[in-house]
Write a protein that holds these residues in place. Structure first.
Motif, PDB file in Angstrom:
ATOM      1  N   LYS A 220       0.845  -1.080  -0.002  1.00 38.46           N
ATOM      2  CA  LYS A 220       0.007  -0.063   0.069  1.00 38.46           C
ATOM      3  C   LYS A 220       1.020   1.181   0.035  1.00 38.46           C
ATOM      4  O   LYS A 220       1.986   1.239   0.680  1.00 38.46           O
ATOM      5  N   THR A 221       0.457   2.253  -0.561  1.00 36.67           N
ATOM      6  CA  THR A 221       1.280   3.621  -0.633  1.00 36.67           C
ATOM      7  C   THR A 221       0.416   4.606  -0.170  1.00 36.67           C
ATOM      8  O   THR A 221      -1.075   4.213   0.272  1.00 36.67           O
ATOM      9  N   ASP A 222       0.624   5.957  -0.370  1.00 37.02           N
ATOM     10  CA  ASP A 222      -0.478   6.965   0.250  1.00 37.02           C
ATOM     11  C   ASP A 222      -1.776   6.712  -0.600  1.00 37.02           C
ATOM     12  O   ASP A 222      -1.558   6.865  -2.198  1.00 37.02           O
ATOM     13  N   THR A 223      -2.965   6.458  -0.078  1.00 33.10           N
ATOM     14  CA  THR A 223      -4.102   6.175  -0.771  1.00 33.10           C
ATOM     15  C   THR A 223      -4.712   7.203  -1.678  1.00 33.10           C
ATOM     16  O   THR A 223      -5.503   7.125  -2.623  1.00 33.10           O
ATOM     17  N   ASN A 224      -4.117   8.486  -1.462  1.00 31.87           N
ATOM     18  CA  ASN A 224      -4.588   9.591  -2.151  1.00 31.87           C
ATOM     19  C   ASN A 224      -3.671   9.841  -3.665  1.00 31.87           C
ATOM     20  O   ASN A 224      -3.983  10.466  -4.446  1.00 31.87           O
ATOM     21  N   ARG A 225      -2.929   8.787  -3.721  1.00 29.64           N
ATOM     22  CA  ARG A 225      -1.825   9.051  -5.006  1.00 29.64           C
ATOM     23  C   ARG A 225      -2.385   7.914  -5.604  1.00 29.64           C
ATOM     24  O   ARG A 225      -1.546   6.661  -5.831  1.00 29.64           O
ATOM     25  N   GLN A 226      -3.366   7.784  -6.595  1.00 29.67           N
ATOM     26  CA  GLN A 226      -3.916   6.777  -7.435  1.00 29.67           C
ATOM     27  C   GLN A 226      -3.209   6.780  -8.778  1.00 29.67           C
ATOM     28  O   GLN A 226      -2.869   5.798  -9.434  1.00 29.67           O
ATOM     29  N   ASN A 233       1.750  12.107  -0.412  1.00 33.67           N
ATOM     30  CA  ASN A 233       2.270  12.587   0.914  1.00 33.67           C
ATOM     31  C   ASN A 233       3.052  11.525   1.571  1.00 33.67           C
ATOM     32  O   ASN A 233       2.259  10.779   2.237  1.00 33.67           O
ATOM     33  N   PRO A 234       4.605  11.680   1.684  1.00 34.28           N
ATOM     34  CA  PRO A 234       5.235  10.337   2.378  1.00 34.28           C
ATOM     35  C   PRO A 234       4.574  10.139   3.570  1.00 34.28           C
ATOM     36  O   PRO A 234       4.837   8.907   4.081  1.00 34.28           O
ATOM     37  N   GLU A 235       4.279  11.109   4.348  1.00 36.79           N
ATOM     38  CA  GLU A 235       3.914  11.063   5.694  1.00 36.79           C
ATOM     39  C   GLU A 235       2.630  10.340   5.951  1.00 36.79           C
ATOM     40  O   GLU A 235       2.474   9.734   7.033  1.00 36.79           O
ATOM     41  N   LEU A 236       2.112   9.899   4.923  1.00 39.74           N
ATOM     42  CA  LEU A 236       0.717   8.963   5.029  1.00 39.74           C
ATOM     43  C   LEU A 236       0.915   7.677   3.981  1.00 39.74           C
ATOM     44  O   LEU A 236       0.258   6.973   3.995  1.00 39.74           O
ATOM     45  N   CYS A 237       2.158   7.370   3.829  1.00 39.72           N
ATOM     46  CA  CYS A 237       2.522   6.230   3.218  1.00 39.72           C
ATOM     47  C   CYS A 237       3.468   5.396   3.872  1.00 39.72           C
ATOM     48  O   CYS A 237       4.388   5.611   4.565  1.00 39.72           O
ATOM     49  N   PRO A 238       2.948   3.927   4.216  1.00 37.29           N
ATOM     50  CA  PRO A 238       3.698   2.865   4.668  1.00 37.29           C
ATOM     51  C   PRO A 238       5.140   2.753   4.258  1.00 37.29           C
ATOM     52  O   PRO A 238       6.240   2.555   4.919  1.00 37.29           O
ATOM     53  N   VAL A 239       5.093   2.748   2.734  1.00 33.83           N
ATOM     54  CA  VAL A 239       6.456   2.735   2.143  1.00 33.83           C
ATOM     55  C   VAL A 239       7.595   3.588   2.716  1.00 33.83           C
ATOM     56  O   VAL A 239       8.735   3.324   3.036  1.00 33.83           O
ATOM     57  N   PHE A 240       7.001   4.868   2.977  1.00 37.31           N
ATOM     58  CA  PHE A 240       7.987   5.904   3.329  1.00 37.31           C
ATOM     59  C   PHE A 240       8.454   5.343   4.841  1.00 37.31           C
ATOM     60  O   PHE A 240       9.750   5.784   5.133  1.00 37.31           O
ATOM     61  N   GLY A 258      10.150  14.428  -4.774  1.00 33.75           N
ATOM     62  CA  GLY A 258       9.331  13.477  -6.026  1.00 33.75           C
ATOM     63  C   GLY A 258       8.087  13.219  -5.537  1.00 33.75           C
ATOM     64  O   GLY A 258       7.135  13.312  -6.725  1.00 33.75           O
ATOM     65  N   CYS A 259       7.714  12.596  -4.578  1.00 33.62           N
ATOM     66  CA  CYS A 259       6.379  12.074  -4.224  1.00 33.62           C
ATOM     67  C   CYS A 259       5.291  13.419  -3.977  1.00 33.62           C
ATOM     68  O   CYS A 259       4.358  13.340  -4.709  1.00 33.62           O
ATOM     69  N   THR A 260       5.765  14.348  -3.551  1.00 34.74           N
ATOM     70  CA  THR A 260       4.902  15.768  -3.346  1.00 34.74           C
ATOM     71  C   THR A 260       4.758  16.636  -4.691  1.00 34.74           C
ATOM     72  O   THR A 260       3.929  17.269  -4.484  1.00 34.74           O
ATOM     73  N   GLY A 265       7.475   7.810  -9.499  1.00 37.10           N
ATOM     74  CA  GLY A 265       6.487   7.101  -9.595  1.00 37.10           C
ATOM     75  C   GLY A 265       6.592   6.169  -8.190  1.00 37.10           C
ATOM     76  O   GLY A 265       7.706   6.021  -7.693  1.00 37.10           O
ATOM     77  N   CYS A 266       5.830   5.518  -7.760  1.00 34.51           N
ATOM     78  CA  CYS A 266       5.588   4.611  -6.561  1.00 34.51           C
ATOM     79  C   CYS A 266       6.418   3.611  -6.849  1.00 34.51           C
ATOM     80  O   CYS A 266       7.057   3.099  -5.839  1.00 34.51           O
ATOM     81  N   MET A 267       6.637   2.966  -7.973  1.00 37.46           N
ATOM     82  CA  MET A 267       7.346   1.828  -8.377  1.00 37.46           C
ATOM     83  C   MET A 267       8.638   2.252  -8.296  1.00 37.46           C
ATOM     84  O   MET A 267       9.438   1.273  -7.477  1.00 37.46           O
ATOM     85  N   ASP A 268       9.114   3.146  -8.512  1.00 38.85           N
ATOM     86  CA  ASP A 268      10.442   3.571  -8.687  1.00 38.85           C
ATOM     87  C   ASP A 268      10.913   3.916  -6.950  1.00 38.85           C
ATOM     88  O   ASP A 268      12.095   3.428  -6.687  1.00 38.85           O
ATOM     89  N   CYS A 269      10.278   4.516  -6.515  1.00 36.06           N
ATOM     90  CA  CYS A 269      10.315   4.752  -4.942  1.00 36.06           C
ATOM     91  C   CYS A 269      10.473   3.417  -4.401  1.00 36.06           C
ATOM     92  O   CYS A 269      11.212   2.989  -3.397  1.00 36.06           O
ATOM     93  N   LYS A 270       9.372   2.290  -4.628  1.00 30.54           N
ATOM     94  CA  LYS A 270       9.832   1.304  -4.102  1.00 30.54           C
ATOM     95  C   LYS A 270      10.815   0.458  -4.376  1.00 30.54           C
ATOM     96  O   LYS A 270      11.365  -0.419  -3.700  1.00 30.54           O
TER      97      LYS A 270
HETATM   98 FE1  SF4 Z   1       4.576   6.232  -1.035  1.00 32.01          FE
HETATM   99 FE2  SF4 Z   1       6.853   6.532  -2.456  1.00 32.01          FE
HETATM  100 FE3  SF4 Z   1       4.615   6.529  -3.764  1.00 32.01          FE
HETATM  101 FE4  SF4 Z   1       5.261   8.656  -2.220  1.00 32.01          FE
HETATM  102  S1  SF4 Z   1       6.217   7.837  -4.047  1.00 32.01           S
HETATM  103  S2  SF4 Z   1       3.313   7.801  -2.215  1.00 32.01           S
HETATM  104  S3  SF4 Z   1       6.298   7.710  -0.786  1.00 32.01           S
HETATM  105  S4  SF4 Z   1       5.449   4.840  -2.406  1.00 32.01           S
END
Ligand code: SF4
Ligand code: TRP
Length: 326
Positions: A220-226, A233-240, A258-260, A265-270
């Motif tokens: 799961k990532t920040d649910t607002n980021r579809q 928002n990294p603070e709402l994201c378990p990955v962060f 990058g996230c904000t 992308g979330c995949m790059d982040c992961k």
């Molecule tokens: Fe989470 Fe990273 Fe995606 Fe931001 S970019 S929502 S921190 S997985």
């Protein structure tokens, strides 16, 4: 050298939450103290008394997990609680002087009883858990007990039991233990809830790396980021939360940027996370394989350490019996 003691229940493979929450600290402590790390198999029975059959296998896997992260038999003493019968004797004697009200007040007792409604936890052993734990700790004159927040109340009970024992029997055979609160970083499970084997949201230390990658991708990532174009928002994201443990400060700054701004992308982040996670897990798993082939009989492997622990216990129990004059 001051003594440190801690234990874990053999309930299955350890996960990365255990690593950052406890083992990393255990590894450091073995350099500075005389450490005792034990498999708390009787403790596992206090709640899982109905299915003891997994315990033997879990004991072995727990020790292999310890070895694989670098708990070192040259530097500390590892043993199995149920292979040292003196723990039972001390626990029994302590139960004579422990008021039931101390145990009923214990927060973990109340919480677990409320949570685990599918189990009958009206057994005496579950109530007296902190008494058994006290016996484990004071048996070796341990000064420090590295534990998580949830266990601090147990250590407090241990201290009270020690004081009461000394007062009643006019002696000072025990050391009053202190909890060493381990700062546990928030490492949620893959779904954002608490990481736990029972939720199936954990990454174990011995997990197949392909499986780890799959799990990360599904995480799961920040649910607002579809969509890629949504800002997150990294603070709402378990990955962060994982990046806070695994990644460097620069990487975190880049990810936040990058996230904000939807620049990454979330995949790059992961995948940044994946790299770090593999760096941690690969050597652990290599070491595990080595120990798995080297150790054919875990009890045989533990024997010298078990013998040392048991001999110390015997000496302690002689003092205890003396204090009680029985
Ligand atoms: Fe989470 Fe990273 Fe995606 Fe931001 S970019 S929502 S921190 S997985
Ligand atoms: N209660 C601990 C847990 O559930 C395990 C444990 C048993 C322990 N005896 C102990 C921890 C003595 C520290 C010291 O995690």
């Amino acid at each position: 050298m001051d003594k440190v003691l801690s234990g874990m229940r053999p309930t299955g493979r350890l996960h990365i939450g255990h690593y950052f929450g406890a083992l990393k600290n255990w590894i450091k402590l073995q350099e500075e103290y005389e450490c005792y790390y034990f498999v708390a198999d009787w403790h596992a029975l206090t709640t899982n008394y109905e299915d003891p059959e997994d315990i033997i296998e879990n004991r072995k896997q727990l020790v292999l997990d310890w070895l694989s992260v670098g708990i070192d038999p040259e530097k500390c003493t590892m043993f199995v609680q149920s292979h040292n019968i003196f723990h039972a004797e001390l626990s029994l004697l302590l139960s004579m002087i422990t008021p039931v009200s101390w145990l009923e007040r214990c927060p973990t007792y109340k919480e677990i009883k409320q949570e685990q409604t599918n189990k009958d936890l009206s057994n005496l052993g579950f109530l007296s858990y902190p008494v058994i734990q006290t016996a484990d700790i004071i048996m070796y004159g341990s000064k420090f007990v590295p534990v998580g927040e949830d266990q601090m109340a147990h250590i407090e009970i241990s201290r009270e039991i020690v004081r009461r024992f000394h007062h009643l029997y006019k002696c000072d055979v025990f050391t009053e233990p202190k909890g060493l609160l381990t700062e546990v970083p928030r490492l949620p499970g893959l779904d954002g809830r608490k990481m736990s084997k029972s939720y199936g949201n954990a990454i174990t230390l011995s997990e197949d790396l392909n499986e780890v990658e799959k799990k990360l991708k599904r995480m799961k990532t920040d649910t607002n980021r579809q969509r890629l174009t949504d800002c997150g928002n990294p603070e709402l994201c378990p990955v962060f939360d994982y990046h806070k443990v695994f990644s460097t400060e620069e990487e975190r700054a880049e990810i936040t940027e990058g996230c904000t701004t939807a620049g990454i992308g979330c995949m790059d982040c992961k995948m940044i996370l994946k790299k770090h996670m593999f760096e941690l897990l690969e050597p652990i798993q290599d070491r595990r394989k080595k120990f798995e082939t080297e150790i054919t009989d875990i009890n045989e492997f533990l024997k010298p350490m078990q013998t040392k622990a048991n001999a110390q216990s015997e000496a302690m129990m002689n003092k205890v019996r003396n204090a009680l004059k029985i």
